[in-house]
Design an enzyme around this catalytic site. Structure first.
Site, short mmCIF file in Angstrom:
data_model
loop_
_atom_site.label_atom_id
_atom_site.label_comp_id
_atom_site.label_asym_id
_atom_site.label_seq_id
_atom_site.Cartn_x
_atom_site.Cartn_y
_atom_site.Cartn_z
N ASP A 80 0.79 -1.21 0.00
CA ASP A 80 0.00 0.00 0.00
C ASP A 80 0.84 1.28 0.00
O ASP A 80 0.37 2.32 0.44
CB ASP A 80 -0.87 -0.08 1.27
CG ASP A 80 -1.81 1.10 1.45
OD1 ASP A 80 -2.23 1.64 0.45
OD2 ASP A 80 -2.09 1.48 2.60
N LEU A 127 -12.00 -4.87 -2.77
CA LEU A 127 -11.95 -6.26 -3.20
C LEU A 127 -12.80 -7.09 -2.23
O LEU A 127 -12.68 -6.93 -1.01
CB LEU A 127 -10.51 -6.79 -3.22
CG LEU A 127 -10.40 -8.12 -3.97
CD1 LEU A 127 -10.21 -7.88 -5.45
CD2 LEU A 127 -9.27 -8.97 -3.42
N LEU A 147 -4.31 -5.87 1.55
CA LEU A 147 -3.71 -6.46 0.34
C LEU A 147 -2.22 -6.15 0.31
O LEU A 147 -1.80 -5.07 0.74
CB LEU A 147 -4.36 -5.87 -0.92
CG LEU A 147 -5.83 -6.24 -1.17
CD1 LEU A 147 -6.38 -5.40 -2.32
CD2 LEU A 147 -5.98 -7.71 -1.48
N CYS A 187 -24.02 -0.44 -0.26
CA CYS A 187 -22.87 0.45 -0.01
C CYS A 187 -23.12 1.84 -0.58
O CYS A 187 -22.80 2.85 0.06
CB CYS A 187 -21.58 -0.16 -0.57
SG CYS A 187 -21.58 -0.48 -2.34
N CYS A 204 -23.45 5.26 2.00
CA CYS A 204 -22.29 6.16 2.10
C CYS A 204 -22.73 7.55 2.57
O CYS A 204 -23.52 8.22 1.91
CB CYS A 204 -21.59 6.27 0.74
SG CYS A 204 -20.17 7.40 0.81
N CYS A 258 -14.67 10.81 -0.03
CA CYS A 258 -14.65 9.66 0.87
C CYS A 258 -14.18 10.09 2.27
O CYS A 258 -13.21 10.84 2.41
CB CYS A 258 -13.71 8.60 0.29
SG CYS A 258 -13.48 7.17 1.35
N LYS A 266 -4.83 17.15 3.68
CA LYS A 266 -3.96 17.90 4.61
C LYS A 266 -4.56 19.26 4.96
O LYS A 266 -4.24 19.83 5.99
CB LYS A 266 -2.56 18.09 3.99
CG LYS A 266 -1.83 16.77 3.70
CD LYS A 266 -1.74 15.85 4.93
CE LYS A 266 -1.24 14.47 4.58
NZ LYS A 266 -2.01 13.39 5.18
N CYS A 306 -13.22 5.12 7.75
CA CYS A 306 -14.67 4.88 7.73
C CYS A 306 -14.91 3.43 7.31
O CYS A 306 -14.24 2.94 6.40
CB CYS A 306 -15.33 5.83 6.73
SG CYS A 306 -17.10 5.55 6.53
N CYS A 351 -19.27 1.44 4.21
CA CYS A 351 -19.60 0.64 3.02
C CYS A 351 -19.26 -0.84 3.21
O CYS A 351 -19.81 -1.70 2.54
CB CYS A 351 -18.94 1.21 1.77
SG CYS A 351 -17.15 1.09 1.75
#
Length: 311
Positions: free
Chosen positions: A133, A157, A168, A194, A198, A214, A223, A241, A244
């Site tokens: 990531d 995923l 992942l 989902c 949201c 999001c 920032k 969060c 979803c």
């Protein structure tokens, strides 16, 4: 009788399981043709908000052979972080489940390095890199190609067996392996839970997320100040969060992780609303030591909490 590629793939998957990874799949390192127009449109629509780094290394994002010279295989791995524990004060500003324990970057990196060491010890001189990531790797695309799941309407995923509460990670290596078949079908059907749930309407269409709306982006990546248009829409989230994912029917199959490093800190779960509203830098350093929450720094988390207070 196994051929060599099959034998090596089997060995790698067995070792991944021993190291605690939930699943492991392997895809051929090649150009991500389907992703190219998708990524281009996403960036063109400014769905990455202030995440300027998403515009960098466009070619490398789409072709892992530009990241690792001679790359032949992408080993995709998942690590479960699902927890049924909750913050004690239901009125306290909320933290995403993935941040309850130790920073996953460090935990997963160590496991990946062990897997890389195993490959070199048991297979031979293999060159490659570990990714968690933090580099231009399209991890969801590779996980889908490696047969680990499909991308849901919230763009996460999803695995039929385990839902979506997992991290992942990838090893990109210059070793020919036996490749898994891409995950064949989407199992979201007509479900729109989902999208409907949201709080900021960030899922602008099925399978399309406007990252700049999001809550995870607003509370972690952004920032600058959180735009006033999101007042009253943050659903009391101060870091990340889970909405979803919490509403996704596939997460009824999620099972509690058994990773010692992801066990929630008692001090974290025990923080009351008033303690969070009045939190000092000293408390922040103590409670969130080695936590992903450190990423926002004290000033960032305080900004998020103050924004919730004004909402």
């Amino acid at each position: 009788m196994f051929n060599q590629a099959s034998k090596y793939s089997h060995m790698i998957k067995q070792e991944a399981q021993r190291l605690g990874f939930m699943s492991c799949g392997i895809a051929k390192a090649e150009f991500l043709e389907e992703e190219a127009p998708r990524l281009e449109n996403w960036l063109k629509n400014n769905h990455h908000g202030e995440m300027g780094y998403m515009e960098n290394y466009f070619d490398k994002r789409l072709d892992p052979r530009l990241l690792v010279e001679g790359a032949k295989s992408i080993v995709s791995l998942t690590l479960n972080y699902y927890s049924e524990e909750k913050q004690r004060d239901e009125h306290a500003p909320k933290i995403s489940k993935y941040a309850y324990g130790m920073d996953y970057h460090a935990v997963i990196k160590e496991k990946l390095q062990e897997l890389m060491h195993f490959i070199r010890e048991n297979i031979g001189e293999v060159d490659g890199r570990c990714f968690v990531d933090s580099a231009p790797v399209m991890d969801k695309a590779w996980a889908q190609k490696a047969g680990l799941g499909w991308r849901g309407k919230n763009s996460n995923l999803i695995s039929k067996q385990a839902g979506s509460f997992f991290f992942l990670a990838e090893l990109i290596i210059d070793l020919d392996l036996d490749y898994d078949n891409p995950f064949p079908t989407d199992h979201c059907g007509s479900c729109t839970r989902c999208i409907d749930a949201c709080p900021t309407n960030a899922i602008v269409a099925p399978y399309k997320v406007d990252g700049s709306k999001c809550i995870s982006y607003l509370t972690i990546e952004l920032k600058n100040e959180i735009p006033t248009e999101f007042k009253g829409k943050m659903d009391n989230w101060m870091f990340g969060c889970d909405v979803c994912q919490d509403v996704c029917p596939w997460n009824r199959f999620a099972t509690v992780h058994n990773e010692e490093n992801f066990k929630p800190k008692e001090e974290l779960l025990g923080l009351s609303k008033s303690e969070l509203l009045d939190m000092t830098d000293e408390v922040f350093k103590k409670v969130f030591k080695n936590s992903p929450v450190k990423r926002t720094k004290f000033t960032g988390l305080k900004r998020n909490i103050d924004f919730l207070k004004q909402s």
